[in-house]
Design an enzyme around this catalytic site. Structure first.
Site, mmCIF file in Angstrom:
data_model
loop_
_atom_site.group_PDB
_atom_site.id
_atom_site.type_symbol
_atom_site.label_atom_id
_atom_site.label_comp_id
_atom_site.label_asym_id
_atom_site.label_seq_id
_atom_site.Cartn_x
_atom_site.Cartn_y
_atom_site.Cartn_z
ATOM 1 N N GLU A 156 36.189 8.041 40.308
ATOM 2 C CA GLU A 156 37.331 8.798 39.921
ATOM 3 C C GLU A 156 37.352 10.231 41.055
ATOM 4 O O GLU A 156 36.456 10.823 40.968
ATOM 5 C CB GLU A 156 37.099 9.818 38.486
ATOM 6 N N ASP A 167 31.876 10.072 38.047
ATOM 7 C CA ASP A 167 32.818 10.922 37.783
ATOM 8 C C ASP A 167 33.055 11.874 38.927
ATOM 9 O O ASP A 167 31.979 12.310 39.422
ATOM 10 C CB ASP A 167 32.121 11.842 36.606
#
Length: 580
Positions: A291, A226
Protein backbone atom coordinates in the site's frame (compact mmCIF):
# COMPACT_ATOMS: atom_id res chain seq x y z
CA UNK A 1 -10.96 -45.01 -45.47
CA UNK A 2 -9.74 -41.99 -47.48
CA UNK A 3 -12.74 -40.03 -46.23
CA UNK A 4 -11.89 -40.99 -42.66
CA UNK A 5 -8.24 -39.90 -43.05
CA UNK A 6 -9.34 -36.62 -44.58
CA UNK A 7 -11.67 -35.91 -41.71
CA UNK A 8 -8.99 -36.71 -39.13
CA UNK A 9 -6.60 -34.36 -40.96
CA UNK A 10 -9.24 -31.64 -40.94
CA UNK A 11 -9.66 -31.98 -37.19
CA UNK A 12 -5.88 -31.73 -36.77
CA UNK A 13 -5.79 -28.56 -38.87
CA UNK A 14 -8.66 -27.07 -36.83
CA UNK A 15 -6.75 -27.83 -33.64
CA UNK A 16 -3.83 -25.71 -34.86
CA UNK A 17 -5.89 -22.56 -34.27
CA UNK A 18 -4.37 -22.42 -30.76
CA UNK A 19 -1.07 -20.61 -31.37
CA UNK A 20 0.24 -20.41 -27.83
CA UNK A 21 -0.80 -21.99 -24.56
CA UNK A 22 -1.12 -19.32 -21.82
CA UNK A 23 1.54 -19.35 -19.15
CA UNK A 24 0.54 -21.06 -15.93
CA UNK A 25 -0.54 -18.53 -13.32
CA UNK A 26 -0.07 -18.58 -9.58
CA UNK A 27 -3.13 -18.53 -7.31
CA UNK A 28 -2.88 -14.81 -6.56
CA UNK A 29 -2.85 -13.71 -10.20
CA UNK A 30 -6.56 -14.27 -10.72
CA UNK A 31 -7.83 -14.49 -7.14
CA UNK A 32 -10.81 -12.87 -5.48
CA UNK A 33 -9.56 -11.13 -2.30
CA UNK A 34 -11.74 -10.02 0.61
CA UNK A 35 -10.68 -7.65 3.39
CA UNK A 36 -11.89 -8.42 6.90
CA UNK A 37 -11.90 -5.78 9.64
CA UNK A 38 -11.70 -8.16 12.66
CA UNK A 39 -13.41 -5.82 15.10
CA UNK A 40 -16.50 -5.65 12.91
CA UNK A 41 -16.90 -9.02 11.21
CA UNK A 42 -18.36 -11.47 13.77
CA UNK A 43 -18.50 -11.52 17.57
CA UNK A 44 -18.33 -15.04 19.03
CA UNK A 45 -18.52 -14.29 22.77
CA UNK A 46 -21.17 -11.58 23.08
CA UNK A 47 -18.92 -8.70 24.17
CA UNK A 48 -19.94 -6.56 21.19
CA UNK A 49 -16.51 -6.79 19.55
CA UNK A 50 -15.63 -8.96 16.56
CA UNK A 51 -12.98 -11.63 17.13
CA UNK A 52 -10.95 -14.38 15.49
CA UNK A 53 -13.28 -17.28 16.45
CA UNK A 54 -16.09 -15.27 14.89
CA UNK A 55 -14.14 -14.99 11.63
CA UNK A 56 -13.32 -18.71 11.78
CA UNK A 57 -17.04 -19.51 11.99
CA UNK A 58 -17.63 -17.70 8.70
CA UNK A 59 -14.95 -19.31 6.51
CA UNK A 60 -17.47 -21.57 4.80
CA UNK A 61 -19.58 -18.50 4.02
CA UNK A 62 -16.58 -16.85 2.34
CA UNK A 63 -15.93 -20.01 0.33
CA UNK A 64 -19.60 -20.10 -0.72
CA UNK A 65 -19.49 -16.56 -2.12
CA UNK A 66 -16.34 -17.35 -4.09
CA UNK A 67 -13.55 -15.82 -2.01
CA UNK A 68 -10.05 -17.16 -2.74
CA UNK A 69 -8.07 -15.11 -0.21
CA UNK A 70 -8.94 -13.11 2.91
CA UNK A 71 -6.70 -10.47 4.43
CA UNK A 72 -7.08 -9.27 7.97
CA UNK A 73 -6.64 -5.76 9.23
CA UNK A 74 -4.15 -5.98 12.13
CA UNK A 75 -5.22 -8.37 14.93
CA UNK A 76 -2.00 -7.71 16.87
CA UNK A 77 -1.74 -6.54 20.47
CA UNK A 78 -2.32 -2.78 20.51
CA UNK A 79 -3.59 0.05 22.71
CA UNK A 80 -6.03 0.67 19.81
CA UNK A 81 -5.32 4.38 19.46
CA UNK A 82 -5.44 3.72 15.71
CA UNK A 83 -7.38 0.46 16.04
CA UNK A 84 -4.57 -1.96 15.43
CA UNK A 85 -2.30 0.14 13.25
CA UNK A 86 -0.41 1.07 16.41
CA UNK A 87 1.13 -2.28 17.35
CA UNK A 88 2.57 -2.84 20.82
CA UNK A 89 3.55 -6.47 20.20
CA UNK A 90 3.92 -7.89 16.69
CA UNK A 91 4.03 -11.47 18.04
CA UNK A 92 0.76 -11.42 20.01
CA UNK A 93 -2.96 -11.22 19.29
CA UNK A 94 -5.00 -8.48 20.96
CA UNK A 95 -7.08 -10.01 23.80
CA UNK A 96 -10.28 -8.52 22.31
CA UNK A 97 -9.75 -10.77 19.30
CA UNK A 98 -8.53 -13.95 20.98
CA UNK A 99 -5.26 -15.82 21.24
CA UNK A 100 -2.49 -17.22 19.06
CA UNK A 101 -4.27 -20.57 19.29
CA UNK A 102 -7.42 -18.89 17.91
CA UNK A 103 -5.33 -17.46 15.09
CA UNK A 104 -3.92 -20.90 14.25
CA UNK A 105 -7.46 -22.31 14.18
CA UNK A 106 -8.51 -19.52 11.81
CA UNK A 107 -5.67 -20.27 9.39
CA UNK A 108 -6.45 -24.00 9.48
CA UNK A 109 -10.16 -23.40 8.82
CA UNK A 110 -9.43 -20.97 6.00
CA UNK A 111 -7.16 -23.47 4.29
CA UNK A 112 -9.72 -26.24 4.85
CA UNK A 113 -12.16 -24.12 2.85
CA UNK A 114 -9.65 -23.37 0.09
CA UNK A 115 -9.04 -19.78 1.22
CA UNK A 116 -5.60 -18.20 1.56
CA UNK A 117 -5.04 -16.07 4.66
CA UNK A 118 -3.20 -12.73 4.42
CA UNK A 119 -2.11 -10.43 7.23
CA UNK A 120 -1.94 -6.66 7.34
CA UNK A 121 1.64 -5.89 8.39
CA UNK A 122 2.64 -2.44 9.65
CA UNK A 123 6.39 -2.00 9.06
CA UNK A 124 6.72 1.78 9.28
CA UNK A 125 6.00 2.31 12.97
CA UNK A 126 5.03 0.75 16.28
CA UNK A 127 2.92 1.96 19.18
CA UNK A 128 4.59 4.24 21.69
CA UNK A 129 3.60 1.51 24.16
CA UNK A 130 5.78 -1.07 22.42
CA UNK A 131 8.61 -2.26 24.64
CA UNK A 132 11.13 -1.18 22.01
CA UNK A 133 10.00 2.42 22.26
CA UNK A 134 9.89 2.35 26.03
CA UNK A 135 13.45 0.99 26.10
CA UNK A 136 14.59 3.44 23.45
CA UNK A 137 13.15 6.39 25.39
CA UNK A 138 15.00 5.11 28.47
CA UNK A 139 18.25 5.07 26.43
CA UNK A 140 18.71 1.32 26.68
CA UNK A 141 21.79 0.72 24.50
CA UNK A 142 20.18 -2.13 22.55
CA UNK A 143 17.20 -0.01 21.48
CA UNK A 144 18.81 3.45 21.55
CA UNK A 145 18.42 4.00 17.79
CA UNK A 146 15.36 1.85 17.05
CA UNK A 147 13.46 5.11 16.40
CA UNK A 148 14.41 8.48 14.92
CA UNK A 149 15.34 10.88 17.71
CA UNK A 150 16.70 14.42 17.62
CA UNK A 151 17.50 16.96 20.37
CA UNK A 152 15.76 19.72 18.41
CA UNK A 153 16.97 23.24 17.71
CA UNK A 154 16.70 26.61 19.40
CA UNK A 155 14.62 29.23 17.61
CA UNK A 156 17.00 32.24 17.32
CA UNK A 157 14.10 34.70 17.63
CA UNK A 158 12.08 33.23 20.50
CA UNK A 159 14.75 31.16 22.20
CA UNK A 160 12.32 28.24 22.35
CA UNK A 161 13.24 24.64 21.63
CA UNK A 162 11.66 23.46 18.36
CA UNK A 163 11.58 20.30 16.22
CA UNK A 164 14.59 19.80 13.96
CA UNK A 165 12.74 20.59 10.73
CA UNK A 166 9.39 21.50 9.18
CA UNK A 167 8.07 17.98 8.54
CA UNK A 168 4.34 17.45 9.09
CA UNK A 169 2.31 14.37 9.94
CA UNK A 170 -0.01 12.67 7.45
CA UNK A 171 -2.82 13.65 9.82
CA UNK A 172 -1.62 17.26 10.06
CA UNK A 173 0.54 19.12 12.58
CA UNK A 174 4.22 18.55 13.37
CA UNK A 175 5.71 15.12 12.66
CA UNK A 176 7.81 15.48 15.83
CA UNK A 177 6.81 15.10 19.48
CA UNK A 178 9.02 15.95 22.44
CA UNK A 179 9.60 13.12 24.92
CA UNK A 180 10.45 14.57 28.31
CA UNK A 181 11.89 11.30 29.59
CA UNK A 182 14.56 11.09 26.90
CA UNK A 183 14.78 14.85 26.43
CA UNK A 184 14.51 14.60 22.65
CA UNK A 185 11.99 14.76 19.83
CA UNK A 186 10.88 11.54 18.09
CA UNK A 187 9.58 11.27 14.53
CA UNK A 188 6.07 10.07 13.75
CA UNK A 189 4.73 10.37 10.22
CA UNK A 190 1.29 9.42 11.51
CA UNK A 191 -0.07 10.07 15.03
CA UNK A 192 2.16 10.82 18.01
CA UNK A 193 1.15 7.39 19.34
CA UNK A 194 2.89 5.78 16.32
CA UNK A 195 6.63 6.56 16.42
CA UNK A 196 8.52 5.75 13.20
CA UNK A 197 10.95 2.86 13.30
CA UNK A 198 14.48 3.69 12.14
CA UNK A 199 15.26 1.45 9.17
CA UNK A 200 18.75 2.93 8.88
CA UNK A 201 19.49 0.74 11.89
CA UNK A 202 20.10 -2.83 10.56
CA UNK A 203 18.82 -4.27 13.84
CA UNK A 204 15.35 -2.85 13.14
CA UNK A 205 15.21 -4.42 9.68
CA UNK A 206 16.35 -7.75 11.11
CA UNK A 207 13.66 -7.69 13.79
CA UNK A 208 10.87 -6.80 11.36
CA UNK A 209 12.01 -9.49 8.92
CA UNK A 210 11.98 -12.09 11.71
CA UNK A 211 8.34 -11.23 12.36
CA UNK A 212 7.33 -11.91 8.77
CA UNK A 213 8.66 -15.44 9.04
CA UNK A 214 7.11 -15.97 12.46
CA UNK A 215 3.70 -15.53 10.85
CA UNK A 216 4.59 -17.44 7.68
CA UNK A 217 5.54 -20.40 9.86
CA UNK A 218 2.04 -20.20 11.39
CA UNK A 219 0.56 -20.75 7.92
CA UNK A 220 -0.03 -17.19 6.72
CA UNK A 221 0.04 -16.95 2.91
CA UNK A 222 1.38 -13.42 2.63
CA UNK A 223 1.19 -9.82 3.76
CA UNK A 224 -0.15 -6.43 2.82
CA UNK A 225 2.60 -3.95 3.71
CA UNK A 226 0.88 -0.89 5.14
CA UNK A 227 2.13 2.64 4.31
CA UNK A 228 5.32 1.12 2.92
CA UNK A 229 6.52 4.24 1.14
CA UNK A 230 7.07 6.05 4.47
CA UNK A 231 9.73 3.56 5.60
CA UNK A 232 12.73 5.88 5.11
CA UNK A 233 13.35 9.60 5.57
CA UNK A 234 16.19 11.88 4.55
CA UNK A 235 19.23 11.09 6.69
CA UNK A 236 20.09 14.81 6.92
CA UNK A 237 16.55 15.74 8.05
CA UNK A 238 16.33 18.57 5.52
CA UNK A 239 13.26 20.85 5.41
CA UNK A 240 10.74 19.91 2.75
CA UNK A 241 9.82 22.54 0.15
CA UNK A 242 6.40 24.22 0.38
CA UNK A 243 3.39 23.14 -1.66
CA UNK A 244 -0.06 24.69 -2.09
CA UNK A 245 -1.90 23.25 0.91
CA UNK A 246 -2.99 25.14 4.02
CA UNK A 247 -0.19 25.65 6.57
CA UNK A 248 0.16 22.71 8.94
CA UNK A 249 -1.73 20.29 6.66
CA UNK A 250 0.04 17.36 5.06
CA UNK A 251 -0.35 18.78 1.57
CA UNK A 252 1.34 22.03 2.59
CA UNK A 253 4.71 20.44 1.78
CA UNK A 254 6.22 18.58 -1.14
CA UNK A 255 7.27 15.32 0.52
CA UNK A 256 10.56 14.67 -1.22
CA UNK A 257 12.39 13.76 2.01
CA UNK A 258 9.83 11.70 3.92
CA UNK A 259 8.38 9.22 1.43
CA UNK A 260 9.15 7.29 -1.75
CA UNK A 261 12.89 7.22 -1.04
CA UNK A 262 14.87 4.67 -3.06
CA UNK A 263 15.91 2.73 0.04
CA UNK A 264 12.29 1.64 0.48
CA UNK A 265 12.40 -0.43 -2.70
CA UNK A 266 15.57 -2.21 -1.67
CA UNK A 267 13.84 -3.44 1.50
CA UNK A 268 10.81 -4.64 -0.49
CA UNK A 269 12.99 -6.37 -3.12
CA UNK A 270 14.96 -8.14 -0.40
CA UNK A 271 11.79 -9.25 1.36
CA UNK A 272 10.50 -10.57 -1.96
CA UNK A 273 13.70 -12.58 -2.48
CA UNK A 274 13.35 -14.08 0.99
CA UNK A 275 9.66 -14.90 0.48
CA UNK A 276 10.40 -16.53 -2.86
CA UNK A 277 13.05 -18.70 -1.23
CA UNK A 278 10.65 -19.57 1.58
CA UNK A 279 7.96 -20.43 -0.99
CA UNK A 280 10.30 -22.78 -2.84
CA UNK A 281 11.44 -24.49 0.34
CA UNK A 282 7.86 -24.96 1.59
CA UNK A 283 6.22 -25.67 -1.77
CA UNK A 284 3.63 -22.91 -1.43
CA UNK A 285 3.55 -19.43 -2.93
CA UNK A 286 3.52 -16.67 -0.31
CA UNK A 287 3.04 -13.11 -1.52
CA UNK A 288 3.57 -9.44 -0.75
CA UNK A 289 1.06 -6.70 -1.49
CA UNK A 290 2.02 -3.06 -0.95
CA UNK A 291 0.00 0.00 0.00
CA UNK A 292 1.57 3.26 -1.15
CA UNK A 293 -0.14 6.48 -2.16
CA UNK A 294 2.47 7.58 -4.68
CA UNK A 295 2.98 8.69 -8.27
CA UNK A 296 2.35 6.08 -10.95
CA UNK A 297 6.08 5.90 -11.67
CA UNK A 298 6.98 5.28 -8.03
CA UNK A 299 4.10 2.82 -7.61
CA UNK A 300 5.22 0.69 -10.55
CA UNK A 301 8.68 0.31 -9.01
CA UNK A 302 7.06 -1.89 -6.37
CA UNK A 303 6.49 -4.48 -9.09
CA UNK A 304 10.11 -4.52 -10.20
CA UNK A 305 13.24 -2.39 -10.38
CA UNK A 306 13.74 -0.03 -13.32
CA UNK A 307 16.37 -2.36 -14.80
CA UNK A 308 14.02 -5.36 -14.31
CA UNK A 309 16.63 -7.26 -12.28
CA UNK A 310 14.73 -7.23 -8.96
CA UNK A 311 11.14 -8.18 -8.17
CA UNK A 312 9.16 -6.54 -5.37
CA UNK A 313 5.49 -6.79 -4.51
CA UNK A 314 3.44 -9.39 -6.30
CA UNK A 315 0.78 -6.67 -6.41
CA UNK A 316 0.86 -3.01 -5.43
CA UNK A 317 -2.62 -1.86 -4.43
CA UNK A 318 -4.44 0.03 -7.16
CA UNK A 319 -6.98 2.52 -5.76
CA UNK A 320 -8.25 3.93 -9.07
CA UNK A 321 -11.67 2.29 -8.72
CA UNK A 322 -12.02 4.15 -5.42
CA UNK A 323 -10.82 7.53 -6.61
CA UNK A 324 -12.13 7.50 -10.19
CA UNK A 325 -15.34 5.45 -9.96
CA UNK A 326 -17.36 8.40 -8.68
CA UNK A 327 -20.97 9.51 -9.05
CA UNK A 328 -20.11 11.99 -11.82
CA UNK A 329 -17.70 9.71 -13.67
CA UNK A 330 -18.50 8.91 -17.31
CA UNK A 331 -17.33 6.06 -19.53
CA UNK A 332 -14.40 8.02 -20.99
CA UNK A 333 -13.06 8.88 -17.54
CA UNK A 334 -13.46 5.30 -16.37
CA UNK A 335 -11.54 3.94 -19.34
CA UNK A 336 -8.78 6.48 -18.70
CA UNK A 337 -8.52 5.36 -15.05
CA UNK A 338 -8.11 1.72 -16.11
CA UNK A 339 -5.60 2.61 -18.84
CA UNK A 340 -3.64 4.70 -16.33
CA UNK A 341 -2.69 1.51 -14.49
CA UNK A 342 -2.53 -1.00 -17.33
CA UNK A 343 -0.44 1.17 -19.65
CA UNK A 344 2.16 1.79 -16.94
CA UNK A 345 2.35 -1.73 -15.50
CA UNK A 346 5.48 -3.69 -16.45
CA UNK A 347 4.95 -6.72 -18.68
CA UNK A 348 3.95 -10.08 -17.19
CA UNK A 349 2.72 -8.63 -13.92
CA UNK A 350 -0.67 -8.74 -12.22
CA UNK A 351 -2.99 -5.75 -11.85
CA UNK A 352 -5.08 -5.37 -8.72
CA UNK A 353 -8.40 -3.56 -8.43
CA UNK A 354 -9.69 -2.28 -5.09
CA UNK A 355 -13.23 -0.96 -4.58
CA UNK A 356 -13.19 -0.34 -0.83
CA UNK A 357 -11.20 -0.50 2.39
CA UNK A 358 -11.24 0.47 6.06
CA UNK A 359 -9.87 3.90 5.05
CA UNK A 360 -12.41 4.78 2.36
CA UNK A 361 -16.12 5.42 2.17
CA UNK A 362 -18.16 2.44 0.96
CA UNK A 363 -19.17 2.21 -2.71
CA UNK A 364 -22.86 2.87 -2.16
CA UNK A 365 -22.13 5.98 -0.07
CA UNK A 366 -19.26 7.16 -2.24
CA UNK A 367 -21.01 6.77 -5.59
CA UNK A 368 -24.67 5.96 -4.96
CA UNK A 369 -26.59 2.91 -3.83
CA UNK A 370 -27.86 2.19 -7.34
CA UNK A 371 -24.28 1.83 -8.64
CA UNK A 372 -23.11 -0.92 -6.25
CA UNK A 373 -23.99 -3.81 -8.56
CA UNK A 374 -22.41 -2.05 -11.52
CA UNK A 375 -19.17 -1.54 -9.59
CA UNK A 376 -19.12 -5.23 -8.66
CA UNK A 377 -19.62 -6.22 -12.32
CA UNK A 378 -16.62 -4.14 -13.33
CA UNK A 379 -14.43 -5.22 -10.40
CA UNK A 380 -14.86 -8.94 -11.04
CA UNK A 381 -14.43 -8.92 -14.82
CA UNK A 382 -11.28 -6.81 -15.10
CA UNK A 383 -8.01 -8.73 -15.65
CA UNK A 384 -6.00 -9.58 -12.56
CA UNK A 385 -7.18 -9.69 -8.96
CA UNK A 386 -10.30 -8.22 -7.39
CA UNK A 387 -10.08 -6.88 -3.82
CA UNK A 388 -13.33 -6.09 -2.03
CA UNK A 389 -14.13 -4.95 1.50
CA UNK A 390 -16.37 -6.93 3.86
CA UNK A 391 -20.05 -6.14 3.37
CA UNK A 392 -19.69 -4.98 -0.23
CA UNK A 393 -21.25 -8.26 -1.31
CA UNK A 394 -24.53 -7.18 0.31
CA UNK A 395 -24.20 -3.46 -0.51
CA UNK A 396 -23.50 -2.14 3.00
CA UNK A 397 -23.42 1.64 3.39
CA UNK A 398 -21.57 4.09 5.62
CA UNK A 399 -23.37 4.99 8.84
CA UNK A 400 -22.35 8.53 9.73
CA UNK A 401 -23.97 8.43 13.16
CA UNK A 402 -21.67 5.53 14.08
CA UNK A 403 -18.70 7.87 14.32
CA UNK A 404 -17.33 7.43 17.81
CA UNK A 405 -13.58 6.93 17.78
CA UNK A 406 -12.31 7.87 14.33
CA UNK A 407 -13.43 9.83 11.28
CA UNK A 408 -13.36 6.58 9.30
CA UNK A 409 -15.79 4.77 11.63
CA UNK A 410 -18.84 5.13 9.32
CA UNK A 411 -17.42 2.49 6.96
CA UNK A 412 -16.33 0.14 9.76
CA UNK A 413 -19.73 -0.74 11.23
CA UNK A 414 -20.60 -4.37 12.15
CA UNK A 415 -21.23 -6.89 9.39
CA UNK A 416 -24.95 -7.42 8.76
CA UNK A 417 -25.65 -11.16 8.89
CA UNK A 418 -29.39 -11.31 9.55
CA UNK A 419 -32.29 -9.35 11.10
CA UNK A 420 -31.79 -10.51 14.70
CA UNK A 421 -30.12 -8.58 17.55
CA UNK A 422 -27.25 -6.42 16.27
CA UNK A 423 -27.76 -7.77 12.74
CA UNK A 424 -26.51 -11.19 13.86
CA UNK A 425 -23.03 -9.74 14.40
CA UNK A 426 -23.35 -10.16 18.18
CA UNK A 427 -25.83 -11.36 20.76
CA UNK A 428 -25.11 -8.10 22.57
CA UNK A 429 -27.35 -5.16 21.76
CA UNK A 430 -24.42 -2.82 22.49
CA UNK A 431 -21.70 -3.21 19.88
CA UNK A 432 -18.40 -1.33 19.65
CA UNK A 433 -19.91 0.70 16.79
CA UNK A 434 -23.62 0.95 16.22
CA UNK A 435 -25.11 -1.31 13.55
CA UNK A 436 -26.44 0.45 10.46
CA UNK A 437 -30.24 0.79 10.84
CA UNK A 438 -30.83 -0.59 7.33
CA UNK A 439 -29.78 -4.09 8.43
CA UNK A 440 -33.32 -5.61 8.29
CA UNK A 441 -33.22 -5.39 4.48
CA UNK A 442 -29.47 -5.41 3.92
CA UNK A 443 -28.21 -8.63 5.44
CA UNK A 444 -26.77 -11.93 4.31
CA UNK A 445 -29.74 -14.12 5.28
CA UNK A 446 -32.27 -11.90 3.51
CA UNK A 447 -30.22 -11.72 0.32
CA UNK A 448 -29.48 -15.44 0.32
CA UNK A 449 -33.22 -16.16 0.40
CA UNK A 450 -34.14 -13.54 -2.22
CA UNK A 451 -34.63 -14.61 -5.84
CA UNK A 452 -32.29 -11.82 -6.92
CA UNK A 453 -29.90 -9.73 -4.81
CA UNK A 454 -26.57 -7.93 -4.72
CA UNK A 455 -25.10 -10.91 -2.90
CA UNK A 456 -26.25 -13.39 -5.54
CA UNK A 457 -24.91 -11.05 -8.23
CA UNK A 458 -21.55 -10.98 -6.41
CA UNK A 459 -21.59 -14.78 -6.14
CA UNK A 460 -22.36 -15.24 -9.84
CA UNK A 461 -19.50 -12.93 -10.79
CA UNK A 462 -16.93 -14.64 -8.56
CA UNK A 463 -17.91 -18.00 -10.08
CA UNK A 464 -17.57 -16.59 -13.60
CA UNK A 465 -14.09 -15.25 -12.74
CA UNK A 466 -12.87 -18.85 -12.55
CA UNK A 467 -13.51 -19.34 -16.28
CA UNK A 468 -10.27 -19.70 -18.24
CA UNK A 469 -11.05 -16.60 -20.28
CA UNK A 470 -11.04 -14.44 -17.15
CA UNK A 471 -8.05 -16.18 -15.58
CA UNK A 472 -5.83 -16.19 -18.67
CA UNK A 473 -7.48 -14.04 -21.30
CA UNK A 474 -6.58 -10.68 -22.79
CA UNK A 475 -8.79 -7.61 -22.66
CA UNK A 476 -9.86 -4.93 -25.11
CA UNK A 477 -11.98 -2.01 -23.98
CA UNK A 478 -13.58 1.03 -25.54
CA UNK A 479 -16.35 3.53 -24.95
CA UNK A 480 -19.48 4.25 -26.94
CA UNK A 481 -19.93 7.97 -26.56
CA UNK A 482 -19.46 9.11 -23.00
CA UNK A 483 -22.16 6.88 -21.52
CA UNK A 484 -21.19 3.28 -22.24
CA UNK A 485 -18.04 1.46 -21.22
CA UNK A 486 -17.46 -1.97 -22.79
CA UNK A 487 -14.66 -4.48 -22.15
CA UNK A 488 -14.03 -7.66 -24.11
CA UNK A 489 -12.27 -10.57 -22.40
CA UNK A 490 -11.07 -13.17 -24.88
CA UNK A 491 -8.80 -16.20 -25.02
CA UNK A 492 -8.03 -18.28 -28.08
CA UNK A 493 -10.07 -21.45 -28.09
CA UNK A 494 -12.46 -20.26 -25.36
CA UNK A 495 -15.73 -18.36 -25.20
CA UNK A 496 -15.44 -14.56 -25.11
CA UNK A 497 -17.21 -12.25 -22.64
CA UNK A 498 -18.23 -8.64 -23.09
CA UNK A 499 -18.81 -6.51 -19.98
CA UNK A 500 -21.06 -3.53 -20.69
CA UNK A 501 -21.73 -0.64 -18.28
CA UNK A 502 -24.21 2.16 -18.82
CA UNK A 503 -22.70 5.05 -16.85
CA UNK A 504 -25.72 7.26 -17.50
CA UNK A 505 -28.80 7.63 -15.33
CA UNK A 506 -31.20 7.02 -18.25
CA UNK A 507 -32.04 4.19 -20.65
CA UNK A 508 -29.54 3.62 -23.43
CA UNK A 509 -29.66 1.45 -26.55
CA UNK A 510 -26.07 0.77 -27.48
CA UNK A 511 -24.53 -0.54 -30.70
CA UNK A 512 -21.50 -2.68 -29.84
CA UNK A 513 -20.72 -3.53 -33.46
CA UNK A 514 -17.22 -2.03 -33.25
CA UNK A 515 -16.19 -5.29 -31.56
CA UNK A 516 -15.84 -6.86 -35.00
CA UNK A 517 -14.71 -10.31 -33.87
CA UNK A 518 -17.99 -11.03 -32.08
CA UNK A 519 -21.08 -12.67 -33.59
CA UNK A 520 -24.28 -10.73 -34.23
CA UNK A 521 -26.18 -12.45 -31.45
CA UNK A 522 -24.87 -12.72 -27.90
CA UNK A 523 -26.14 -14.46 -24.80
CA UNK A 524 -26.62 -12.61 -21.51
CA UNK A 525 -24.37 -14.45 -19.06
CA UNK A 526 -24.81 -12.11 -16.06
CA UNK A 527 -27.20 -9.22 -15.50
CA UNK A 528 -27.30 -7.11 -12.36
CA UNK A 529 -30.50 -7.45 -10.27
CA UNK A 530 -32.08 -4.22 -11.53
CA UNK A 531 -31.31 -4.86 -15.20
CA UNK A 532 -34.03 -5.11 -17.85
CA UNK A 533 -32.05 -8.03 -19.29
CA UNK A 534 -31.90 -11.43 -17.62
CA UNK A 535 -29.33 -14.23 -17.70
CA UNK A 536 -30.09 -16.50 -20.66
CA UNK A 537 -31.55 -13.74 -22.85
CA UNK A 538 -30.24 -13.38 -26.39
CA UNK A 539 -29.40 -9.88 -27.61
CA UNK A 540 -28.48 -8.33 -30.95
CA UNK A 541 -25.04 -6.74 -30.72
CA UNK A 542 -26.27 -3.71 -32.67
CA UNK A 543 -29.02 -2.85 -30.17
CA UNK A 544 -28.42 -3.80 -26.58
CA UNK A 545 -30.98 -2.11 -24.34
CA UNK A 546 -29.57 -0.99 -21.00
CA UNK A 547 -31.35 0.59 -18.07
CA UNK A 548 -29.98 3.46 -15.93
CA UNK A 549 -26.60 2.55 -14.38
CA UNK A 550 -27.03 -0.94 -15.79
CA UNK A 551 -24.38 -3.62 -16.22
CA UNK A 552 -24.36 -6.95 -18.04
CA UNK A 553 -21.84 -9.56 -19.12
CA UNK A 554 -22.54 -10.99 -22.58
CA UNK A 555 -21.16 -14.30 -23.83
CA UNK A 556 -19.99 -15.27 -27.32
CA UNK A 557 -19.50 -18.98 -27.91
CA UNK A 558 -16.07 -19.64 -29.44
CA UNK A 559 -16.55 -20.51 -33.10
CA UNK A 560 -13.25 -22.36 -33.51
CA UNK A 561 -14.06 -24.59 -30.56
CA UNK A 562 -17.51 -25.21 -32.04
CA UNK A 563 -15.98 -26.15 -35.41
CA UNK A 564 -13.58 -28.59 -33.75
CA UNK A 565 -16.42 -30.13 -31.76
CA UNK A 566 -18.57 -30.50 -34.87
CA UNK A 567 -15.72 -32.12 -36.84
CA UNK A 568 -14.93 -34.52 -34.01
CA UNK A 569 -18.62 -35.45 -33.82
CA UNK A 570 -18.65 -36.02 -37.59
CA UNK A 571 -15.57 -38.27 -37.43
CA UNK A 572 -17.15 -40.34 -34.68
CA UNK A 573 -20.31 -40.75 -36.72
CA UNK A 574 -18.31 -41.86 -39.77
CA UNK A 575 -16.35 -44.38 -37.66
CA UNK A 576 -19.61 -45.70 -36.25
CA UNK A 577 -21.06 -46.00 -39.79
CA UNK A 578 -18.00 -47.83 -41.14
CA UNK A 579 -17.39 -50.27 -38.30
CA UNK A 580 -20.85 -50.92 -36.91
Amino acid sequence: MRLLLALVSLVAVASCFDIRIPETKEWYQHATFYQIYPRSFKDSNGDGIGDLPGITSKMKYLADIGIDAAWLSPPFKSPLRDFGYDVSDFYSIHPDYGTLANFDELVQESHKNGIKMMLDFIPNHSSDEHDWFIQSAARNATYLNFYTWHPGKINPTTGNLEPPNNWVSVFGGPAWTYHSGRGEYYLHQFTSKQPDLNYRNPAVLNEMTKMLFFWLDRGVDGFRLDAINHLFEDADLRDEPPANGAPGNYDSLNHIYTKDLREVYTVVYNWRDQLDQYSRENNRTCILMTEAYASIEDTMLYYESADRTRHGAHMPFNFMLIYDFQANQNAVGLKHAIDWWMNNMPARHTPSWVTGSHDHSRIGSRVSENRIDQAMTLLHTLPGTSISYYGEEIGMLDYKEAQTFDGRDPNRTPMQWDNTTSAGFSTNANTWLRVHPDYPRKNVAFQQAAESSTMKHFQTLTALRKHRTFAYGDYLHRTVGTSVYAMLRELRGEDSFLTVLNMAGSDYQVDLGDFTNLPQMLKVEVAQPSSKLKAGDTVDISKVNLGPYDSVVLRAVNSAASVRLSLITLVLLVIKYIFV
